[in-house]
Design a protein around this motif. Structure first.
Motif, PDB file in Angstrom:
ATOM      1  N   UNK A 130      19.328 -10.484  85.558  1.00 27.75           N
ATOM      2  CA  UNK A 130      18.168  -9.970  84.827  1.00 27.75           C
ATOM      3  C   UNK A 130      18.151 -10.491  83.398  1.00 27.75           C
ATOM      4  N   UNK A 131      19.324 -10.555  82.772  1.00 31.98           N
ATOM      5  CA  UNK A 131      19.395 -11.049  81.389  1.00 31.98           C
ATOM      6  C   UNK A 131      18.943 -12.503  81.306  1.00 31.98           C
ATOM      7  N   UNK A 132      19.371 -13.331  82.255  1.00 35.16           N
ATOM      8  CA  UNK A 132      18.937 -14.728  82.262  1.00 35.16           C
ATOM      9  C   UNK A 132      17.425 -14.826  82.420  1.00 35.16           C
ATOM     10  N   UNK A 133      16.852 -13.972  83.270  1.00 33.81           N
ATOM     11  CA  UNK A 133      15.403 -13.988  83.466  1.00 33.81           C
ATOM     12  C   UNK A 133      14.677 -13.591  82.180  1.00 33.81           C
ATOM     13  N   UNK A 134      15.179 -12.577  81.489  1.00 35.24           N
ATOM     14  CA  UNK A 134      14.539 -12.128  80.248  1.00 35.24           C
ATOM     15  C   UNK A 134      14.681 -13.156  79.139  1.00 35.24           C
ATOM     16  N   UNK A 135      15.825 -13.836  79.106  1.00 33.27           N
ATOM     17  CA  UNK A 135      16.008 -14.895  78.107  1.00 33.27           C
ATOM     18  C   UNK A 135      15.026 -16.033  78.362  1.00 33.27           C
ATOM     19  N   UNK A 136      14.902 -16.438  79.625  1.00 38.79           N
ATOM     20  CA  UNK A 136      13.983 -17.527  79.974  1.00 38.79           C
ATOM     21  C   UNK A 136      12.537 -17.157  79.656  1.00 38.79           C
ATOM     22  N   UNK A 137      12.224 -15.859  79.724  1.00 35.30           N
ATOM     23  CA  UNK A 137      10.866 -15.405  79.442  1.00 35.30           C
ATOM     24  C   UNK A 137      10.621 -15.200  77.947  1.00 35.30           C
ATOM     25  N   UNK A 138      11.633 -15.462  77.110  1.00 40.53           N
ATOM     26  CA  UNK A 138      11.474 -15.315  75.668  1.00 40.53           C
ATOM     27  C   UNK A 138      11.571 -13.897  75.173  1.00 40.53           C
TER      28      UNK A 138
END
Length: 282
Positions: A130-138
């Motif tokens: 989830x953290x990687x997804x949120x980082x990729x989404x800015x």
């Protein structure tokens, strides 16, 4: 007494356990890395690494130097910031993996907030996926989380360990029955690894407990509901390793910055770069 450049090189070698990888990360030649380490060893009068053509390991003195090196470099950075008149400020959205809930992360973040009171630190504790997804989404500026798997080279590697099966003391897994699993929900990286190795080994399994929080998983494991996959160096109190199951393999934790990482994100990344600061108990 100790050159900051040599100390940074030492820490990079200690993190990667490779002179070649350290050279690539620092953007210098391998001979330069070797020279920095040799000079630091001459300054201490102690060998800091045991190395041959196949491996690099920290000596006992090298392990001790980890803490000293970080303390020296942090003091050096604080002094430089003070005398150049720079103060960190602004919002910092930091995401940390659930793995670190029971580590020294809260204490480290408290110290960072004390050092940088004008930084508005927003902490998110989530699954690594989830953290990687949120980082990729800015939506995050800096993440401390598991790497997604082989081939994932993003971010700065801060810790390499192995994953192990853990459960309540005295728990035995019946080889004739499905393995009772205590897992995070998708997209948990640990969950995916556990299911993958069991299926590859031909072992039947069943989900005994699902929870989005590490505290929930630990409570279920302490109650003897089943086994969970976890990082060897972060085994929660009251749980022990469980044998008789296939190897889970290595795990890597990395600090990954967003595309517009602020000076505050860089400062926190520098503080968190050593796994020993997160896991040591004294």
């Amino acid at each position: 007494m100790y050159d900051p450049v040599q100390l940074r090189t030492f820490l990079t070698v200690a993190q990667t356990l490779s002179f070649t990888q350290a050279a690539g990360r620092l953007g210098v030649r391998q001979s330069t890395v070797s020279q920095h380490v040799r000079r630091l060893e001459e300054a201490t009068g102690r060998p800091l690494f045991l190395r041959d053509t196949h491996s690099v390991e920290l000596t006992e003195d090298g392990e001790a130097m980890l803490g000293f090196a970080r303390t020296i470099l942090e003091a050096h950075e604080r002094a430089a910031a003070f005398f150049t008149g720079t103060r960190l400020r602004g919002r910092l959205r930091f995401g940390a993996s659930e793995d670190f809930v029971l580590s020294r992360l809260p204490e480290i973040l408290e110290g960072f907030r004390h050092e940088h009171p004008e930084v508005d630190l927003e902490l998110s504790v989530e699954l690594s996926g989830t953290l990687h997804e949120r980082l990729d989404a800015g939506r995050l500026d800096l993440v401390l989380a598991k790497r997604r798997g082989p081939g994932d080279e993003r971010g700065r590697l801060v810790w390499r360990d192995r994953m192990v099966w853990i459960g309540a003391e005295g728990l035995r897994v019946d080889p004739e029955r499905p393995v009772p699993l205590i897992v995070f929900p998708p997209p948990g990286i640990t969950r995916a690894r556990a299911l993958e190795v069991l299926e590859r080994d031909g072992r039947a399994w069943r989900i005994a407990c699902t929870s989005g929080s590490l505290s929930g998983l630990v409570a279920a494991a302490r109650a003897g509901l089943g086994v969970m996959a976890h990082t060897r160096g972060l085994v929660p109190p009251g749980l022990v390793r469980v044998g008789g199951l296939p190897e889970l393999g290595p795990v890597e934790f990395a600090l990954v910055r967003g595309p517009r990482a602020s000076p505050a994100a860089e400062a926190l990344a520098a503080v968190l770069s050593g796994a020993d600061r997160l896991t040591r108990t004294g």
